[in-house]
Design a protein around this motif. Structure first.
Motif, PDB file in Angstrom:
ATOM      1  N   ASP A 104       0.788  -1.234   0.000  1.00 37.98           N
ATOM      2  CA  ASP A 104       0.000   0.000   0.000  1.00 37.98           C
ATOM      3  C   ASP A 104       0.820   1.283   0.000  1.00 37.98           C
ATOM      4  O   ASP A 104       0.279   2.357  -0.262  1.00 37.98           O
ATOM      5  CB  ASP A 104      -0.912   0.022   1.233  1.00 37.98           C
ATOM      6  CG  ASP A 104      -1.766  -1.229   1.325  1.00 37.98           C
ATOM      7  OD1 ASP A 104      -2.655  -1.389   0.476  1.00 37.98           O
ATOM      8  OD2 ASP A 104      -1.517  -2.042   2.237  1.00 37.98           O
ATOM      9  N   LEU A 105       2.129   1.192   0.309  1.00 38.23           N
ATOM     10  CA  LEU A 105       2.938   2.388   0.524  1.00 38.23           C
ATOM     11  C   LEU A 105       4.231   2.368  -0.274  1.00 38.23           C
ATOM     12  O   LEU A 105       4.818   1.303  -0.507  1.00 38.23           O
ATOM     13  CB  LEU A 105       3.298   2.512   2.020  1.00 38.23           C
ATOM     14  CG  LEU A 105       2.155   2.526   3.032  1.00 38.23           C
ATOM     15  CD1 LEU A 105       2.714   2.425   4.434  1.00 38.23           C
ATOM     16  CD2 LEU A 105       1.298   3.780   2.858  1.00 38.23           C
ATOM     17  N   ASN A 106       4.674   3.557  -0.663  1.00 37.50           N
ATOM     18  CA  ASN A 106       6.035   3.773  -1.155  1.00 37.50           C
ATOM     19  C   ASN A 106       6.784   4.558  -0.080  1.00 37.50           C
ATOM     20  O   ASN A 106       6.302   5.585   0.388  1.00 37.50           O
ATOM     21  CB  ASN A 106       6.035   4.568  -2.462  1.00 37.50           C
ATOM     22  CG  ASN A 106       5.518   3.752  -3.628  1.00 37.50           C
ATOM     23  OD1 ASN A 106       5.776   2.560  -3.721  1.00 37.50           O
ATOM     24  ND2 ASN A 106       4.776   4.395  -4.524  1.00 37.50           N
ATOM     25  N   LEU A 165       5.806  12.791   6.505  1.00 45.14           N
ATOM     26  CA  LEU A 165       7.193  12.720   6.959  1.00 45.14           C
ATOM     27  C   LEU A 165       7.200  11.830   8.187  1.00 45.14           C
ATOM     28  O   LEU A 165       6.440  12.063   9.125  1.00 45.14           O
ATOM     29  CB  LEU A 165       7.702  14.116   7.306  1.00 45.14           C
ATOM     30  CG  LEU A 165       9.110  14.197   7.914  1.00 45.14           C
ATOM     31  CD1 LEU A 165      10.170  13.785   6.895  1.00 45.14           C
ATOM     32  CD2 LEU A 165       9.380  15.600   8.430  1.00 45.14           C
ATOM     33  N   CYS A 166       8.056  10.806   8.193  1.00 45.53           N
ATOM     34  CA  CYS A 166       8.001   9.806   9.257  1.00 45.53           C
ATOM     35  C   CYS A 166       9.387   9.478   9.809  1.00 45.53           C
ATOM     36  O   CYS A 166      10.408   9.713   9.158  1.00 45.53           O
ATOM     37  CB  CYS A 166       7.374   8.506   8.731  1.00 45.53           C
ATOM     38  SG  CYS A 166       5.705   8.690   8.065  1.00 45.53           S
ATOM     39  N   ILE A 181       6.788   8.912   3.313  1.00 44.59           N
ATOM     40  CA  ILE A 181       5.932   7.786   2.949  1.00 44.59           C
ATOM     41  C   ILE A 181       4.707   8.293   2.206  1.00 44.59           C
ATOM     42  O   ILE A 181       4.047   9.237   2.647  1.00 44.59           O
ATOM     43  CB  ILE A 181       5.502   6.992   4.190  1.00 44.59           C
ATOM     44  CG1 ILE A 181       6.737   6.449   4.925  1.00 44.59           C
ATOM     45  CG2 ILE A 181       4.564   5.857   3.801  1.00 44.59           C
ATOM     46  CD1 ILE A 181       6.405   5.627   6.168  1.00 44.59           C
ATOM     47  N   GLU A 182       4.401   7.642   1.094  1.00 43.99           N
ATOM     48  CA  GLU A 182       3.269   8.043   0.258  1.00 43.99           C
ATOM     49  C   GLU A 182       2.405   6.830  -0.056  1.00 43.99           C
ATOM     50  O   GLU A 182       2.921   5.725  -0.284  1.00 43.99           O
ATOM     51  CB  GLU A 182       3.780   8.667  -1.046  1.00 43.99           C
ATOM     52  CG  GLU A 182       2.702   9.194  -1.957  1.00 43.99           C
ATOM     53  CD  GLU A 182       3.278   9.849  -3.203  1.00 43.99           C
ATOM     54  OE1 GLU A 182       2.953   9.402  -4.318  1.00 43.99           O
ATOM     55  OE2 GLU A 182       4.051  10.819  -3.054  1.00 43.99           O
ATOM     56  N   SER A 183       1.107   7.028  -0.074  1.00 43.51           N
ATOM     57  CA  SER A 183       0.217   5.933  -0.453  1.00 43.51           C
ATOM     58  C   SER A 183       0.344   5.673  -1.955  1.00 43.51           C
ATOM     59  O   SER A 183       0.587   6.588  -2.742  1.00 43.51           O
ATOM     60  CB  SER A 183      -1.231   6.245  -0.085  1.00 43.51           C
ATOM     61  OG  SER A 183      -1.720   7.365  -0.803  1.00 43.51           O
ATOM     62  N   LYS A 184       0.193   4.426  -2.340  1.00 43.40           N
ATOM     63  CA  LYS A 184       0.341   4.072  -3.748  1.00 43.40           C
ATOM     64  C   LYS A 184      -0.852   4.494  -4.593  1.00 43.40           C
ATOM     65  O   LYS A 184      -0.739   4.630  -5.807  1.00 43.40           O
ATOM     66  CB  LYS A 184       0.544   2.564  -3.886  1.00 43.40           C
ATOM     67  CG  LYS A 184       1.919   2.075  -3.486  1.00 43.40           C
ATOM     68  CD  LYS A 184       2.054   0.592  -3.781  1.00 43.40           C
ATOM     69  CE  LYS A 184       3.479   0.123  -3.573  1.00 43.40           C
ATOM     70  NZ  LYS A 184       3.625  -1.320  -3.876  1.00 43.40           N
ATOM     71  N   LYS A 185      -1.991   4.677  -3.953  1.00 43.89           N
ATOM     72  CA  LYS A 185      -3.202   5.013  -4.687  1.00 43.89           C
ATOM     73  C   LYS A 185      -4.098   5.910  -3.837  1.00 43.89           C
ATOM     74  O   LYS A 185      -3.826   6.156  -2.660  1.00 43.89           O
ATOM     75  CB  LYS A 185      -3.951   3.742  -5.065  1.00 43.89           C
ATOM     76  CG  LYS A 185      -4.386   2.927  -3.872  1.00 43.89           C
ATOM     77  CD  LYS A 185      -5.051   1.629  -4.287  1.00 43.89           C
ATOM     78  CE  LYS A 185      -5.475   0.797  -3.084  1.00 43.89           C
ATOM     79  NZ  LYS A 185      -6.110  -0.483  -3.489  1.00 43.89           N
ATOM     80  N   TYR A 225       1.861  14.888   8.743  1.00 46.14           N
ATOM     81  CA  TYR A 225       1.244  15.069   7.427  1.00 46.14           C
ATOM     82  C   TYR A 225       2.066  16.029   6.568  1.00 46.14           C
ATOM     83  O   TYR A 225       2.652  16.996   7.076  1.00 46.14           O
ATOM     84  CB  TYR A 225      -0.166  15.622   7.617  1.00 46.14           C
ATOM     85  CG  TYR A 225      -1.000  15.698   6.378  1.00 46.14           C
ATOM     86  CD1 TYR A 225      -1.635  14.578   5.882  1.00 46.14           C
ATOM     87  CD2 TYR A 225      -1.180  16.905   5.716  1.00 46.14           C
ATOM     88  CE1 TYR A 225      -2.431  14.639   4.748  1.00 46.14           C
ATOM     89  CE2 TYR A 225      -1.970  16.988   4.578  1.00 46.14           C
ATOM     90  CZ  TYR A 225      -2.594  15.850   4.099  1.00 46.14           C
ATOM     91  OH  TYR A 225      -3.376  15.926   2.970  1.00 46.14           O
ATOM     92  N   LEU A 226       2.114  15.761   5.271  1.00 45.43           N
ATOM     93  CA  LEU A 226       2.708  16.680   4.300  1.00 45.43           C
ATOM     94  C   LEU A 226       1.610  17.082   3.319  1.00 45.43           C
ATOM     95  O   LEU A 226       0.822  16.239   2.888  1.00 45.43           O
ATOM     96  CB  LEU A 226       3.876  16.019   3.561  1.00 45.43           C
ATOM     97  CG  LEU A 226       5.085  15.672   4.434  1.00 45.43           C
ATOM     98  CD1 LEU A 226       6.109  14.865   3.636  1.00 45.43           C
ATOM     99  CD2 LEU A 226       5.741  16.928   5.006  1.00 45.43           C
TER     100      LEU A 226
END
Length: 216
Positions: A20-22, A144-145, A154-158, A179-180
């Motif tokens: 689910d994540l990149n 930002l993590c 970290i970014e969601s894939k969709k 959050y970004l």
């Protein structure tokens, strides 16, 4: 959870993916909050940059007051507008970083090189409260993590709900998540990988005002 980890000593970015994540781990020596103009891809010392704090109004000229809450860039504290949505903050300086609640964001730079306020998602491994309006909001999300003692983006894939994004971060066992700014046009970002520029999402407008930027 199945992970695919891509590591290469020539890469400026280590990329880890889940279902689910990149997850992007910049190999950096300093971080700054660049304001006014997004770092250009011709700047060879830039490894990763993306929108950080919220922008207030859609103005034709840059003003620090148009950035949500006070922020630190290049070692200087700048005054922004008060934003009730922000619940946390992040600062970096002299090789150290700190995630915090907004009430603890410094009143002066005090040696921090950069910092900004945003919505605090996870703090010390605990999920922060989610407002009912935000819970079901849908977009591609980014944060930002801190994961296993390392900073990462970290970014969601969709496109998914904010509630699901928080769950995926929690399942990935990040210690902190801030959050970004994301959404249509605000998600444009780029990073340098093995000498090549990789663009995340097309640029659709010029109203972004600030970018967390990792330098090699």
């Amino acid at each position: 959870m199945t992970l695919l980890i891509l590591h290469n000593s020539c890469y400026a970015i280590n990329v880890e993916t889940t279902a689910d994540l990149n997850v992007y781990y910049p190999e950096y020596t300093r971080i700054d909050l660049v304001c006014g103009q997004m770092p250009k891809t011709t700047q060879k010392d830039v490894e990763f940059c993306c929108e950080a704090a919220f922008t207030g109004e859609l103005l034709n000229e840059f003003k620090h007051l148009n950035i949500a809450d006070n922020h630190i860039c290049n070692g200087e504290m700048k005054k922004g507008y008060q934003c009730r949505a922000n619940t946390g903050g992040f600062v970096w300086g002299k090789g150290k970083w700190k995630f915090m609640r907004k009430a603890d964001f410094p009143a002066a730079a005090n040696g921090w090189n950069m910092g900004f306020c945003q919505l605090l998602i996870i703090h010390n491994g605990e999920t922060r409260p989610i407002g009912s309006k935000m819970r079901k909001s849908r977009t591609i999300y980014r944060a930002l993590c801190e994961k296993d003692g390392k900073l990462c983006v970290i970014e969601s894939k969709k496109v998914l709900t904010y509630e699901d994004f928080v769950k995926y971060l929690k399942d990935f066992k990040v210690k902190h998540a801030l959050y970004l700014d994301m959404g249509s046009g605000w998600n444009h970002a780029w990073y340098r990988n093995n000498g090549k520029v990789v663009v995340l999402h097309p640029k659709t407008h010029n109203y972004c005002t600030n970018w967390i930027t990792f330098y090699k």
